[in-house]
Design a protein around this motif. Structure first.
Motif, short mmCIF file in Angstrom:
data_model
loop_
_atom_site.label_atom_id
_atom_site.label_comp_id
_atom_site.label_asym_id
_atom_site.label_seq_id
_atom_site.Cartn_x
_atom_site.Cartn_y
_atom_site.Cartn_z
N SER A 67 0.70 -1.03 -0.16
CA SER A 67 0.00 0.00 0.10
C SER A 67 0.87 1.11 -0.07
O SER A 67 1.98 1.08 0.39
CB SER A 67 -0.76 0.07 1.27
N LYS A 68 0.26 2.54 -0.49
CA LYS A 68 0.99 3.50 -0.51
C LYS A 68 -0.02 4.64 -0.09
O LYS A 68 -0.77 4.99 -1.05
CB LYS A 68 1.84 3.89 -1.70
N VAL A 69 0.10 5.31 0.90
CA VAL A 69 -1.03 6.39 1.59
C VAL A 69 -0.20 7.58 1.96
O VAL A 69 0.72 7.65 2.44
CB VAL A 69 -1.64 5.74 2.71
N PRO A 70 -0.67 8.89 1.32
CA PRO A 70 0.17 10.06 1.74
C PRO A 70 -0.55 10.54 3.15
O PRO A 70 -1.26 9.93 3.90
CB PRO A 70 -1.05 11.22 0.56
N ASN A 71 0.26 11.39 3.58
CA ASN A 71 0.24 12.09 4.92
C ASN A 71 -0.20 13.71 4.99
O ASN A 71 0.17 14.18 3.95
CB ASN A 71 1.53 11.78 5.47
N ARG A 72 -0.78 14.10 6.01
CA ARG A 72 -1.09 15.38 6.27
C ARG A 72 -1.37 15.78 7.55
O ARG A 72 -1.42 14.80 8.56
CB ARG A 72 -2.49 15.69 5.43
N PHE A 73 -1.37 17.01 7.84
CA PHE A 73 -1.65 17.45 9.25
C PHE A 73 -3.26 17.78 9.16
O PHE A 73 -3.87 18.02 8.51
CB PHE A 73 -1.08 18.91 9.59
N VAL A 74 -3.86 17.42 10.68
CA VAL A 74 -5.28 17.74 10.98
C VAL A 74 -5.22 18.65 12.08
O VAL A 74 -4.54 18.61 12.96
CB VAL A 74 -6.18 16.50 11.08
N VAL A 75 -6.19 19.48 11.97
CA VAL A 75 -6.32 20.53 12.86
C VAL A 75 -7.98 21.22 12.96
O VAL A 75 -8.76 20.69 12.37
CB VAL A 75 -5.66 22.17 12.41
N PRO A 76 -8.07 21.71 14.23
CA PRO A 76 -9.44 22.15 14.33
C PRO A 76 -10.00 23.27 13.27
O PRO A 76 -9.11 23.78 12.80
CB PRO A 76 -9.54 23.01 15.56
N ASN A 77 -11.23 23.39 12.79
CA ASN A 77 -11.75 24.01 11.95
C ASN A 77 -11.21 25.58 11.75
O ASN A 77 -10.81 26.24 10.88
CB ASN A 77 -13.14 23.97 11.58
N ASP A 78 -11.30 26.03 13.08
CA ASP A 78 -11.08 27.59 13.28
C ASP A 78 -9.60 27.78 13.50
O ASP A 78 -9.08 28.95 13.79
CB ASP A 78 -11.93 27.87 14.49
N SER A 79 -8.77 26.85 13.29
CA SER A 79 -7.39 26.87 13.71
C SER A 79 -6.75 27.87 12.41
O SER A 79 -6.71 27.53 11.29
CB SER A 79 -6.41 25.71 13.61
N PRO A 80 -5.78 28.87 12.74
CA PRO A 80 -5.14 29.54 11.81
C PRO A 80 -3.92 29.07 11.50
O PRO A 80 -3.12 29.77 10.77
CB PRO A 80 -5.05 31.02 12.60
N LEU A 81 -3.46 27.99 11.91
CA LEU A 81 -2.13 27.35 11.73
C LEU A 81 -1.81 27.05 10.13
O LEU A 81 -2.83 26.55 9.45
CB LEU A 81 -2.27 25.94 12.50
N SER A 82 -0.62 27.47 9.95
CA SER A 82 -0.22 27.35 8.65
C SER A 82 0.98 26.24 8.84
O SER A 82 2.01 26.32 9.58
CB SER A 82 0.28 28.65 7.76
#
Length: 256
Positions: A107-122
């Motif tokens: 298998s080969k699966v991509p990766n990402r960050f998850v945050v609360p919807n109201d997060s301003p994080l970049s």
């Protein structure tokens, strides 16, 4: 130690030395990484990796045994012969290949960050500076965040991603880094998951995430590795792999 004992020890550690007739294959699994493996309320194991392990054993015509093991001890337990192989969405990386051998990818699966919807994080060194980022301990995600943002962020390490999601829900961390499918199954599809979003680019850099996920075996067990490779190919050709895939995912996670 006698010469006979030395010879036995050498044979036991020599690559390819343990050619044997495999009647049972014991798989180490994590059991806390949905949808790949998770523990149900009745204590039984389920998930893509679990179904695939049983299908591989059927293809190889061997008995299948599963052994649940915490992630941070999963390779040491393989080397200590607690089981014969690891099937646990484990990325094939150069660092791990120094300790174990891998089958071809399954298998080969991509990766990402998850945050609360109201997060301003970049997702930049500036945007993550002094933020608390949750990862599962001793994973490729841990290595990636450490190497790329370690001097800028506060890395919070957990024994499982479920623990990281709990702290994200409670606001004790600002973001969690994991693979996209694990985030979807472990957080976004659960109650309250609509309050969280995937952010930033899709991360697949082979320097950290390797060539995809493979089944790990001890270096001397080349016969088992070859059996597993043949079985993976067999399941792909017969359509059994795709049948298991469709039970958990709406796209082919085998990748390109």
């Amino acid at each position: 130690m006698t010469k006979a004992m030395l010879l036995t020890a050498a044979l036991a550690t020599a690559p390819g030395a343990l050619a044997q007739k495999w009647e049972t294959v014991r798989f180490g699994v994590e059991g806390a990484y949905p949808p790949f493996s998770y523990t149900q309320q009745d204590g039984t194991l389920a998930g893509f990796d679990i179904d695939l392990a049983y299908a591989l054993c059927e293809e190889m015509q061997v008995k299948c045994e599963l052994v649940a093991q915490d992630w941070d001890g999963i390779i040491p337990a393989l080397l200590a012969r607690k089981y014969d192989a690891i099937i646990a969405a484990m990325a094939i990386t150069e660092e791990r290949k120094r300790a174990v051998d891998f089958t071809d990818k399954y298998s080969k699966v991509p990766n990402r960050f998850v945050v609360p919807n109201d997060s301003p994080l970049s997702i930049t060194p500036e945007g993550l500076k002094d933020k608390k980022i949750g990862v599962q301990r001793a994973t490729t995600h841990d290595k990636y965040i450490t190497d790329n943002f370690g001097s800028d962020v506060n890395i919070v390490r957990y024994g499982s991603t479920d623990e990281a999601y709990l702290d994200l829900r409670s606001g004790r961390v600002d973001a969690v880094l994991s693979d996209v499918l694990a985030i979807q199954e472990g957080l976004l599809k659960k109650e309250g998951g609509h309050n969280f979003s995937l952010v930033g680019p899709t991360i697949t850099d082979s320097r950290w995430f390797g060539e995809g996920s493979g089944i790990a075996v001890r270096k001397q067990n080349t016969d088992l590795k070859n059996m597993l490779n043949k079985a993976i190919t067999g399941l792909r050709e017969s359509g059994k792999y795709q049948e298991i895939n469709a039970k958990y995912f709406d796209f082919d996670i085998y990748g390109d």
